[in-house]
Design an enzyme around this catalytic site. Structure first.
Site, mmCIF file in Angstrom:
data_model
loop_
_atom_site.group_PDB
_atom_site.id
_atom_site.type_symbol
_atom_site.label_atom_id
_atom_site.label_comp_id
_atom_site.label_asym_id
_atom_site.label_seq_id
_atom_site.Cartn_x
_atom_site.Cartn_y
_atom_site.Cartn_z
ATOM 1 N N GLU A 122 0.839 -1.194 0.000
ATOM 2 C CA GLU A 122 0.000 0.000 0.000
ATOM 3 C C GLU A 122 0.877 1.247 0.000
ATOM 4 O O GLU A 122 1.940 1.271 0.647
ATOM 5 C CB GLU A 122 -0.919 0.019 1.227
ATOM 6 C CG GLU A 122 -1.894 -1.151 1.264
ATOM 7 C CD GLU A 122 -2.799 -1.129 2.480
ATOM 8 O OE1 GLU A 122 -3.697 -1.968 2.553
ATOM 9 O OE2 GLU A 122 -2.603 -0.251 3.371
ATOM 10 N N HIS A 167 -7.958 1.080 2.179
ATOM 11 C CA HIS A 167 -7.770 0.747 3.594
ATOM 12 C C HIS A 167 -8.560 1.697 4.504
ATOM 13 O O HIS A 167 -8.029 2.312 5.426
ATOM 14 C CB HIS A 167 -6.283 0.799 3.961
ATOM 15 C CG HIS A 167 -5.924 -0.059 5.136
ATOM 16 N ND1 HIS A 167 -4.744 -0.732 5.229
ATOM 17 C CD2 HIS A 167 -6.609 -0.362 6.279
ATOM 18 C CE1 HIS A 167 -4.691 -1.400 6.375
ATOM 19 N NE2 HIS A 167 -5.821 -1.187 7.030
#
Length: 413
Positions: free
Chosen positions: A259, A282
């Site tokens: 990420e 997220h």
């Protein structure tokens, strides 16, 4: 003044909690890599992070002033908990504060996938009117398989049943089912017959790649998959193939193996551009309500530890609490290697110094032991100096208790 460095923008309510405890707060937007983090933490006694900052062995090795770390998240896999304990650093997290937010997002995504909203939206955003019921279903009467029946999994179970869904779940531990949910004896059993499968497992290393083409092929053809747990749980290359073949009829993924560290950075994934998919950055626990609760809870735990040495709900220390008496002047806390005889040596030193012990409690957790001791005598500086020299000592603190006021709400929570 005691100082804490907060990274990745935890909720501002944390500032007030720390300010009330006379803690100086400094903030850095986003996360830092290991080298920059080590430089930034020099002179700080505490650090607060979220999911992108890693507290590694090297960080603890090279930041000797740290006594406490807090992660404003549920998970703690971004922290080397054993190394933190070996360096006398207590770690706190927020294990329950955002479970409702994650469960609500899962429900929203289940409905969106059932109604093929990503597909319908994509057509209309491209000026293509496609009014059809093809592939769209109600969730009422459908079966949801929940993998991981902890706090988030159970909340999702309750919400799903309230919408008329049937719930079956699998967990490594034997769990008491909520409502009419059925516990399955294996992961394969929980997958079979489920119209939707939602993953809510923890960050232990054994869960890496737990969901591959093997598990996807055990699912009902066309079933939908949700992952709001950990990015490394699902093999995304296998998922891309399953989406292309139609074995998986849609997915909602909120967490990814790699990420971006900061907003605005470029993101890539093999499941981008696939039909009937929902990709979110997220944000499972990213509601204002959840972030405020997390900010209050974690900051409160850190401050309680700072002011009283209480380690209730610490993830890497024995969970201890000791109620001071009216006569308590000082509280001595000792984090030490878990070896025999530490308490006896402490008590002998205190006895030789004429120290009156008001209360004492000891707990051990693997390689680490923790002692809280209250005294009504003056500070035994010479004895404390000797304790600090023990080969087994990892961290020792002396806390004046004259102004300690127990926060009952924090203690209860």
């Amino acid at each position: 003044m005691t100082k804490i460095l907060l990274l990745e923008n935890p909720h501002e309510v944390a500032n007030k909690v720390f300010s009330d405890a006379n803690v100086q707060v400094d903030r850095i937007d986003g996360s830092l890599d290991e080298n920059d983090l080590i430089k930034a933490l020099q002179g700080y006694q505490m650090v607060g992070i979220r999911s992108k900052t890693n507290l590694s062995k090297r960080v603890f090795d090279e930041c000797p002033d740290l006594v406490c770390a807090g992660t404003f998240t549920i998970g703690t896999n971004q922290i080397d908990l054993k190394e933190a304990a070996k360096h006398g650093v207590a770690v706190f997290n927020a294990p329950y504060s955002n479970t409702r937010s994650v469960a609500e997002l899962a429900i929203a995504e289940i409905i969106a996938l059932a109604r093929q909203l990503p597909v319908r939206n994509a057509h209309l955003q491209n000026a293509d009117w496609q009014k059809t019921a093809k592939g769209s279903h109600e969730v009422r009467g459908k079966t949801l398989g929940i993998i991981g029946y902890s706090s988030t999994g159970t909340q999702l179970s309750i919400l799903a049943e309230a919408m008329g869904m049937k719930v079956q779940f699998y967990d490594l531990a034997k769990k008491l089912p909520i409502g009419n949910a059925k516990q399955c004896n294996s992961l394969e059993e929980a997958l079979q017959g489920a119209d939707f499968v939602s993953l809510h497992v923890d960050g232990r290393a054994s869960n890496e790649n737990m969901f591959t083409k093997v598990q996807m092929n055990q699912m009902k053809p066309g079933a939908k998959l949700l992952n709001l747990s950990r990015g490394f749980v699902v093999n995304l290359d296998d998922l891309a193939e399953a989406l292309d073949s139609g074995q998986i009829g849609g997915c909602a993924i909120d967490v990814f193996p790699d990420e971006p560290r900061k907003n605005g950075e470029e993101f890539h994934s093999p499941i981008m551009g696939k039909e009937n998919t929902i990709l979110t950055p997220h944000i499972g626990g990213s509601t204002l309500e959840a972030q405020e609760d997390i900010g209050w809870f974690v900051a409160g735990k850190i401050c309680t530890y700072l002011q009283s040495g209480e380690t209730v709900m610490s993830v890497n220390m024995p969970n201890l609490s000791l109620e001071p008496t009216d006569n308590t002047k000082y509280r001595i806390t000792l984090i030490h290697k878990n070896v025999p005889g530490v308490m006896a040596k402490i008590n002998q030193l205190f006895s030789d110094a004429g120290v009156n012990i008001e209360g004492q409690v000891l707990g051990t957790n693997g390689e680490v032991g923790y002692v809280i001791g209250d005294i009504s005598s003056e500070m035994p500086k010479a004895a404390l100096d000797e304790i600090a020299k023990f080969d087994s000592t990892l961290s020792v603190r002396c806390i004046p208790m004259a102004h300690f006021v127990r926060d009952e709400e924090t203690a209860i929570n």
